[in-house]
Design a protein around this motif. Structure first.
Motif, mmCIF file in Angstrom:
data_model
loop_
_atom_site.group_PDB
_atom_site.id
_atom_site.type_symbol
_atom_site.label_atom_id
_atom_site.label_comp_id
_atom_site.label_asym_id
_atom_site.label_seq_id
_atom_site.Cartn_x
_atom_site.Cartn_y
_atom_site.Cartn_z
ATOM 1 N N ILE A 87 0.713 -1.204 -0.022
ATOM 2 C CA ILE A 87 -0.038 -0.009 0.031
ATOM 3 C C ILE A 87 0.750 1.186 -0.083
ATOM 4 C CG2 ILE A 87 -1.740 1.443 1.504
ATOM 5 C CD1 ILE A 87 -3.132 -0.703 0.018
ATOM 6 N N ALA A 88 0.388 2.319 -0.657
ATOM 7 C CA ALA A 88 1.152 3.409 -0.827
ATOM 8 C C ALA A 88 1.538 4.012 0.678
ATOM 9 C CB ALA A 88 0.585 4.354 -1.641
ATOM 10 N N GLY A 89 2.818 4.528 1.003
ATOM 11 C CA GLY A 89 3.417 4.914 2.143
ATOM 12 C C GLY A 89 3.745 4.129 3.171
ATOM 13 N N ILE A 90 3.241 2.554 3.109
ATOM 14 C CA ILE A 90 3.677 1.633 4.108
ATOM 15 C C ILE A 90 5.110 1.129 4.072
ATOM 16 C CG2 ILE A 90 3.165 -0.389 2.832
ATOM 17 C CD1 ILE A 90 2.105 0.420 6.481
ATOM 18 N N PRO A 91 5.791 1.211 3.003
ATOM 19 C CA PRO A 91 7.119 0.923 3.169
ATOM 20 C C PRO A 91 8.130 1.909 4.318
ATOM 21 C CG PRO A 91 6.714 0.476 1.023
ATOM 22 C CD PRO A 91 5.633 1.252 1.781
ATOM 23 N N ALA A 92 7.733 3.285 3.944
ATOM 24 C CA ALA A 92 8.477 4.212 4.733
ATOM 25 C C ALA A 92 8.020 4.427 6.147
ATOM 26 C CB ALA A 92 8.215 5.617 4.091
ATOM 27 N N LEU A 93 6.582 4.081 6.396
ATOM 28 C CA LEU A 93 5.971 4.005 7.666
ATOM 29 C C LEU A 93 6.516 2.557 8.600
ATOM 30 C CD1 LEU A 93 4.077 4.923 9.972
ATOM 31 C CD2 LEU A 93 2.288 3.572 8.864
ATOM 32 N N LEU A 94 6.615 1.800 8.060
ATOM 33 C CA LEU A 94 7.310 0.691 8.804
ATOM 34 C C LEU A 94 8.871 0.830 8.909
ATOM 35 C CD1 LEU A 94 5.696 -2.584 7.084
ATOM 36 C CD2 LEU A 94 4.971 -1.284 9.098
ATOM 37 N N ALA A 95 9.415 1.197 8.098
ATOM 38 C CA ALA A 95 11.046 1.504 8.333
ATOM 39 C C ALA A 95 11.224 2.440 9.431
ATOM 40 C CB ALA A 95 11.479 1.993 6.975
ATOM 41 N N GLY A 96 10.177 3.342 9.711
ATOM 42 C CA GLY A 96 10.486 4.322 10.788
ATOM 43 C C GLY A 96 10.013 3.968 12.128
ATOM 44 N N LEU A 97 9.266 2.820 12.145
ATOM 45 C CA LEU A 97 8.704 2.194 13.387
ATOM 46 C C LEU A 97 9.630 1.452 14.174
ATOM 47 C CD1 LEU A 97 5.282 0.977 12.260
ATOM 48 C CD2 LEU A 97 5.694 2.899 13.865
ATOM 49 N N PRO A 98 9.708 1.660 15.513
ATOM 50 C CA PRO A 98 10.453 0.667 16.352
ATOM 51 C C PRO A 98 9.816 -0.803 16.492
ATOM 52 C CG PRO A 98 9.275 2.532 17.581
ATOM 53 C CD PRO A 98 9.099 2.772 16.331
ATOM 54 N N GLU A 99 10.375 -1.676 17.366
ATOM 55 C CA GLU A 99 9.580 -2.848 17.461
ATOM 56 C C GLU A 99 8.411 -2.675 18.330
ATOM 57 O OE1 GLU A 99 10.783 -5.649 16.034
ATOM 58 O OE2 GLU A 99 12.074 -4.548 15.075
ATOM 59 N N ASN A 100 7.513 -1.931 17.953
ATOM 60 C CA ASN A 100 6.298 -1.572 18.513
ATOM 61 C C ASN A 100 5.047 -1.834 17.837
ATOM 62 O OD1 ASN A 100 6.636 0.686 17.059
ATOM 63 N ND2 ASN A 100 5.638 1.953 18.542
ATOM 64 N N TRP A 101 5.021 -2.754 16.942
ATOM 65 C CA TRP A 101 4.164 -2.919 15.872
ATOM 66 C C TRP A 101 3.665 -4.371 15.479
ATOM 67 C CZ3 TRP A 101 4.523 -4.741 10.583
ATOM 68 C CH2 TRP A 101 5.842 -4.912 10.316
ATOM 69 N N ALA A 102 2.500 -4.777 15.389
ATOM 70 C CA ALA A 102 2.029 -6.154 14.954
ATOM 71 C C ALA A 102 1.076 -6.198 13.924
ATOM 72 C CB ALA A 102 1.498 -6.620 16.192
ATOM 73 N N VAL A 103 1.245 -7.423 13.307
ATOM 74 C CA VAL A 103 -0.084 -7.524 12.329
ATOM 75 C C VAL A 103 -1.247 -8.325 12.876
ATOM 76 C CG1 VAL A 103 -0.548 -8.715 10.089
ATOM 77 C CG2 VAL A 103 1.566 -7.371 10.383
ATOM 78 N N ASP A 196 -4.741 6.607 2.039
ATOM 79 C CA ASP A 196 -3.565 5.465 2.075
ATOM 80 C C ASP A 196 -2.555 6.158 3.312
ATOM 81 O OD1 ASP A 196 -1.594 7.312 0.995
ATOM 82 O OD2 ASP A 196 -2.467 6.905 -1.050
ATOM 83 N N LEU A 197 -1.443 5.493 3.353
ATOM 84 C CA LEU A 197 -0.678 5.898 4.400
ATOM 85 C C LEU A 197 0.638 6.779 3.808
ATOM 86 C CD1 LEU A 197 -0.599 2.059 6.034
ATOM 87 C CD2 LEU A 197 -1.854 4.288 6.934
ATOM 88 N N THR A 198 0.523 7.203 2.775
ATOM 89 C CA THR A 198 1.422 8.297 2.479
ATOM 90 C C THR A 198 1.272 9.462 3.228
ATOM 91 O OG1 THR A 198 1.093 7.698 -0.024
ATOM 92 C CG2 THR A 198 2.086 9.815 0.539
ATOM 93 N N GLY A 199 2.532 9.742 3.976
ATOM 94 C CA GLY A 199 2.480 10.771 4.848
ATOM 95 C C GLY A 199 2.270 10.681 6.202
ATOM 96 N N VAL A 200 1.884 9.185 6.507
ATOM 97 C CA VAL A 200 1.650 9.008 7.838
ATOM 98 C C VAL A 200 3.082 8.450 8.368
ATOM 99 C CG1 VAL A 200 0.608 7.122 9.483
ATOM 100 C CG2 VAL A 200 -0.728 8.112 7.473
ATOM 101 N N SER A 201 3.512 8.716 9.601
ATOM 102 C CA SER A 201 5.163 8.492 10.039
ATOM 103 C C SER A 201 5.066 8.425 11.463
ATOM 104 C CB SER A 201 5.977 9.511 9.524
ATOM 105 O OG SER A 201 5.526 10.867 10.152
ATOM 106 N N TRP A 202 5.894 7.881 12.219
ATOM 107 C CA TRP A 202 6.141 7.618 13.602
ATOM 108 C C TRP A 202 6.885 8.931 13.940
ATOM 109 C CZ3 TRP A 202 4.188 5.181 17.513
ATOM 110 C CH2 TRP A 202 4.961 5.097 18.760
ATOM 111 N N ASP A 203 6.437 9.670 15.099
ATOM 112 C CA ASP A 203 7.285 10.926 15.534
ATOM 113 C C ASP A 203 7.890 10.640 16.920
ATOM 114 O OD1 ASP A 203 4.760 10.935 17.336
ATOM 115 O OD2 ASP A 203 4.176 12.747 16.470
ATOM 116 N N GLY A 204 7.861 9.491 17.307
ATOM 117 C CA GLY A 204 8.350 9.200 18.676
ATOM 118 C C GLY A 204 7.432 8.931 19.822
ATOM 119 N N ALA A 205 6.075 9.297 19.679
ATOM 120 C CA ALA A 205 5.108 9.429 20.577
ATOM 121 C C ALA A 205 3.807 8.818 20.188
ATOM 122 C CB ALA A 205 5.064 10.582 21.611
ATOM 123 N N GLY A 206 3.822 8.798 18.655
ATOM 124 C CA GLY A 206 2.528 8.108 18.129
ATOM 125 C C GLY A 206 2.842 8.315 16.562
ATOM 126 N N LEU A 207 1.503 8.345 15.916
ATOM 127 C CA LEU A 207 1.662 8.752 14.475
ATOM 128 C C LEU A 207 1.417 9.949 14.276
ATOM 129 C CD1 LEU A 207 -0.407 5.590 13.298
ATOM 130 C CD2 LEU A 207 2.046 5.783 13.441
#
Length: 210
Positions: A87-103, A196-207
């Motif tokens: 999905i658009a934006g998801i590779p960049a979002l996942l790359a910026g997340l720490p180990e705090n995500w699940a599927v 889509d998830l373009t422009g959604v990122s992790w800022d250290g305290a949330g999305l």
């Protein structure tokens, strides 16, 4: 455009329609399965999104044929997963997340692995697949289990979903925020939505949603 912050400690993603676009391969698989079982493909396709394959199979086959029916759709879907894309934006979002995500997905683990691999996306340490829950979405069990395995209260998690059943599951679980993805009318059920998830990122305290 003004960005907004969604506070959370963890992010719980659905897979299909959120991490990957598998619509074409999935619909092709279910269309083939329906034809093989003498069913109207369009009727089967209308109800298969966002729910476990075993629940769809159970709607159409008698109990003594369900195990074989489940095995067959699994075979078709896994073998056809190569058409899956991120999905658009998801590779960049996942790359910026720490180990705090699940599927949390209605797919099986072999199918999840196949689709993520085809899309070039990583498999997180915490996954909740169809085999691990007694009831599929819209039941909240999957999201509650993922939050427990991450060690984060569900109220401090963001659930990211595209289907009505998934959004209902996130809300029923008590997620701090349910973020809808896509353009369907049922996304109004979510707390907020993005195409889509373009422009959604992790800022250290949330999305951060831009």
């Amino acid at each position: 455009m003004t960005s907004r912050h969604i506070p959370c400690r963890a992010v719980l993603f659905d897979c299909d329609g959120v991490l990957v676009d598998s619509t074409g391969p999935a619909e092709d698989a279910w269309r083939q399965w329906a034809i093989e079982h003498g069913l109207d493909p369009e009727v089967v396709l209308d109800g298969m999104h966002g729910v476990r394959s075993q629940d769809t199979v159970a709607k159409y086959l008698p109990e003594d044929q369900r195990a074989a029916g489940n095995a067959r759709i699994e075979e078709i879907e896994v073998s056809g997963a190569e058409g899956t894309v991120p999905i658009a934006g998801i590779p960049a979002l996942l790359a910026g997340l720490p180990e705090n995500w699940a599927v949390v997905t209605s797919a099986t683990l072999p199918l999840l692995r196949a689709r993520l691999a085809a899309a070039g996306l990583p498999l997180p340490s915490v996954v909740v697949t169809a085999e691990l829950v007694g009831a599929g979405k819209p039941d909240p069990e999957g999201y509650l289990l993922a939050a427990r395995r991450l060690g984060v209260p569900i109220g401090e998690c963001v659930v990211v979903e595209d289907s009505a059943a998934g959004i209902q599951a996130g809300l029923a679980a008590g997620a701090g925020h349910v973020l809808g993805v896509g353009k369907e009318e049922h996304l109004d059920l979510a707390h907020s939505a993005v195409p889509d998830l373009t422009g959604v990122s992790w800022d250290g305290a949330g999305l951060r949603v831009g």
